[in-house]
Design a protein around this motif. Structure first.
Motif, PDB file in Angstrom:
ATOM      1  N   LYS A 162       0.822  -1.195   0.000  1.00 30.54           N
ATOM      2  CA  LYS A 162       0.000   0.000   0.000  1.00 30.54           C
ATOM      3  C   LYS A 162       0.863   1.255   0.000  1.00 30.54           C
ATOM      4  O   LYS A 162       2.001   1.226   0.444  1.00 30.54           O
ATOM      5  CB  LYS A 162      -0.903   0.003   1.238  1.00 30.54           C
ATOM      6  CG  LYS A 162      -1.919  -1.117   1.259  1.00 30.54           C
ATOM      7  CD  LYS A 162      -2.635  -1.228   2.572  1.00 30.54           C
ATOM      8  CE  LYS A 162      -2.026  -2.105   3.601  1.00 30.54           C
ATOM      9  NZ  LYS A 162      -1.541  -3.403   3.263  1.00 30.54           N
ATOM     10  N   PHE A 163       0.271   2.332  -0.496  1.00 29.40           N
ATOM     11  CA  PHE A 163       0.916   3.645  -0.452  1.00 29.40           C
ATOM     12  C   PHE A 163      -0.152   4.658  -0.088  1.00 29.40           C
ATOM     13  O   PHE A 163      -1.200   4.711  -0.720  1.00 29.40           O
ATOM     14  CB  PHE A 163       1.528   3.990  -1.818  1.00 29.40           C
ATOM     15  CG  PHE A 163       2.624   5.002  -1.736  1.00 29.40           C
ATOM     16  CD1 PHE A 163       3.952   4.626  -1.773  1.00 29.40           C
ATOM     17  CD2 PHE A 163       2.325   6.358  -1.607  1.00 29.40           C
ATOM     18  CE1 PHE A 163       4.967   5.555  -1.694  1.00 29.40           C
ATOM     19  CE2 PHE A 163       3.325   7.301  -1.520  1.00 29.40           C
ATOM     20  CZ  PHE A 163       4.661   6.903  -1.566  1.00 29.40           C
ATOM     21  N   LEU A 205       1.477   5.480  -8.886  1.00 29.03           N
ATOM     22  CA  LEU A 205       1.664   4.494  -7.818  1.00 29.03           C
ATOM     23  C   LEU A 205       0.761   3.275  -8.025  1.00 29.03           C
ATOM     24  O   LEU A 205       1.190   2.134  -7.859  1.00 29.03           O
ATOM     25  CB  LEU A 205       1.383   5.132  -6.463  1.00 29.03           C
ATOM     26  CG  LEU A 205       2.430   6.137  -5.973  1.00 29.03           C
ATOM     27  CD1 LEU A 205       1.876   6.952  -4.811  1.00 29.03           C
ATOM     28  CD2 LEU A 205       3.708   5.408  -5.579  1.00 29.03           C
ATOM     29  N   ALA A 206      -0.493   3.531  -8.378  1.00 30.16           N
ATOM     30  CA  ALA A 206      -1.439   2.431  -8.596  1.00 30.16           C
ATOM     31  C   ALA A 206      -0.997   1.564  -9.777  1.00 30.16           C
ATOM     32  O   ALA A 206      -1.062   0.335  -9.716  1.00 30.16           O
ATOM     33  CB  ALA A 206      -2.840   2.977  -8.823  1.00 30.16           C
ATOM     34  N   GLU A 207      -0.537   2.200 -10.840  1.00 30.81           N
ATOM     35  CA  GLU A 207      -0.071   1.444 -12.006  1.00 30.81           C
ATOM     36  C   GLU A 207       1.194   0.650 -11.693  1.00 30.81           C
ATOM     37  O   GLU A 207       1.495  -0.328 -12.362  1.00 30.81           O
ATOM     38  CB  GLU A 207       0.148   2.380 -13.184  1.00 30.81           C
ATOM     39  CG  GLU A 207      -1.163   2.890 -13.767  1.00 30.81           C
ATOM     40  CD  GLU A 207      -0.983   3.963 -14.843  1.00 30.81           C
ATOM     41  OE1 GLU A 207       0.161   4.435 -15.060  1.00 30.81           O
ATOM     42  OE2 GLU A 207      -1.998   4.318 -15.451  1.00 30.81           O
ATOM     43  N   SER A 208       1.922   1.041 -10.656  1.00 32.05           N
ATOM     44  CA  SER A 208       3.112   0.311 -10.223  1.00 32.05           C
ATOM     45  C   SER A 208       2.752  -0.846  -9.285  1.00 32.05           C
ATOM     46  O   SER A 208       3.633  -1.541  -8.789  1.00 32.05           O
ATOM     47  CB  SER A 208       4.081   1.257  -9.515  1.00 32.05           C
ATOM     48  OG  SER A 208       4.549   2.228 -10.415  1.00 32.05           O
ATOM     49  N   LYS A 226     -10.134   8.923  -6.919  1.00 35.28           N
ATOM     50  CA  LYS A 226     -10.752   9.020  -8.251  1.00 35.28           C
ATOM     51  C   LYS A 226      -9.759   8.644  -9.346  1.00 35.28           C
ATOM     52  O   LYS A 226     -10.103   7.888 -10.257  1.00 35.28           O
ATOM     53  CB  LYS A 226     -11.309  10.430  -8.486  1.00 35.28           C
ATOM     54  CG  LYS A 226     -12.557  10.700  -7.679  1.00 35.28           C
ATOM     55  CD  LYS A 226     -13.277  12.002  -7.930  1.00 35.28           C
ATOM     56  CE  LYS A 226     -12.541  13.157  -8.456  1.00 35.28           C
ATOM     57  NZ  LYS A 226     -13.291  14.421  -8.455  1.00 35.28           N
ATOM     58  N   ALA A 227      -8.544   9.138  -9.265  1.00 38.14           N
ATOM     59  CA  ALA A 227      -7.537   8.829 -10.280  1.00 38.14           C
ATOM     60  C   ALA A 227      -7.225   7.339 -10.302  1.00 38.14           C
ATOM     61  O   ALA A 227      -7.057   6.742 -11.372  1.00 38.14           O
ATOM     62  CB  ALA A 227      -6.264   9.622 -10.019  1.00 38.14           C
ATOM     63  N   ASN A 241      -7.913   0.410 -10.661  1.00 35.17           N
ATOM     64  CA  ASN A 241      -6.968  -0.024  -9.643  1.00 35.17           C
ATOM     65  C   ASN A 241      -7.646   0.009  -8.284  1.00 35.17           C
ATOM     66  O   ASN A 241      -8.767   0.491  -8.141  1.00 35.17           O
ATOM     67  CB  ASN A 241      -5.709   0.847  -9.675  1.00 35.17           C
ATOM     68  CG  ASN A 241      -4.853   0.526 -10.895  1.00 35.17           C
ATOM     69  OD1 ASN A 241      -4.614  -0.638 -11.205  1.00 35.17           O
ATOM     70  ND2 ASN A 241      -4.412   1.556 -11.590  1.00 35.17           N
ATOM     71  N   ARG A 242      -6.967  -0.496  -7.279  1.00 45.31           N
ATOM     72  CA  ARG A 242      -7.562  -0.713  -5.960  1.00 45.31           C
ATOM     73  C   ARG A 242      -7.234   0.424  -4.996  1.00 45.31           C
ATOM     74  O   ARG A 242      -6.121   0.925  -4.978  1.00 45.31           O
ATOM     75  CB  ARG A 242      -7.052  -2.036  -5.402  1.00 45.31           C
ATOM     76  CG  ARG A 242      -7.458  -3.198  -6.293  1.00 45.31           C
ATOM     77  CD  ARG A 242      -6.572  -4.443  -6.180  1.00 45.31           C
ATOM     78  NE  ARG A 242      -5.206  -4.294  -5.730  1.00 45.31           N
ATOM     79  CZ  ARG A 242      -4.155  -4.004  -6.520  1.00 45.31           C
ATOM     80  NH1 ARG A 242      -4.317  -3.811  -7.793  1.00 45.31           N
ATOM     81  NH2 ARG A 242      -2.943  -3.918  -6.027  1.00 45.31           N
TER      82      ARG A 242
END
Length: 187
Positions: free
Chosen positions: A120-121, A144-147, A165-166, A172-173
């Motif tokens: 998580k971030f 970050l989510a795409e990573s 939202k992004a 993504n989660r």
């Protein structure tokens, strides 16, 4: 006092009822656990035992009120809304929370609890974000989510909501840490 292991549904029903009827804080839960790990036993505890344990005034004032609540009825709302109650020693409980000085004894969660164990971030910021801040919160959260990170934030207006939202725009989660209950109509 030790934490609860392998919590049964019946025990979760009573812990939920205690929490809802008494508005328990973490300190209250720890005090009650000194009496017994059994929520059902705590539910039926006489008030003089509660006084002997050193309960705060607000808990003593509400103790008689708990009899107005029906644990099974309260649980139906939890169950109907697909809400999970996670205790500190359960495998689904987030590892990061276990490692802080005073982890919450239990969490209420709704949705896919499996993501609680993923990397998580946290992306948090001001509620009064500038357009520049909102724009960059989206860029950072998306990257970050795409990573592979699950984005964690508070779901408050401003930076927090932009991060969620992004992240969701690209399927993504996210995890929203709420100040209100997960059964709130606004969630």
């Amino acid at each position: 006092c030790c934490y609860l292991h392998h919590m049964t549904i019946r025990e979760k029903i009573y812990w939920n009822a205690l929490h809802e009827a008494l508005d328990l804080g973490d300190r209250d839960v720890m005090m009650l656990l000194r009496y017994s790990p059994s929520a059902k036993k705590i539910w039926t505890m006489p008030i003089h035992t509660l006084e002997r344990l050193g309960a705060r005034k607000h808990l003593l004032d509400r103790w008689a009120e708990r009899k107005k609540f029906r644990p099974d009825i309260l649980w139906k709302r939890i169950d109907k809304n697909d809400i999970h109650i996670l205790y500190k020693d359960e495998t689904e409980y987030p590892r990061e929370l276990r490692e802080i000085a005073s982890p919450p004894p239990f969490l209420y969660a709704r949705g896919n609890i499996n993501i609680l164990s993923e990397e998580k971030f946290a992306v948090v910021g001001t509620r009064r974000a500038t357009s520049y801040g909102r724009h960059h919160a989206k860029i950072i959260a998306r990257a970050l989510a795409e990573s592979g990170f699950v984005i964690v934030s508070g779901l408050a207006f401003g930076i927090d909501i932009e991060a969620h939202k992004a992240t969701l725009e690209f399927d993504n989660r996210t995890i929203a840490v709420l100040g209100s209950g997960v059964d709130s109509a606004s969630v």
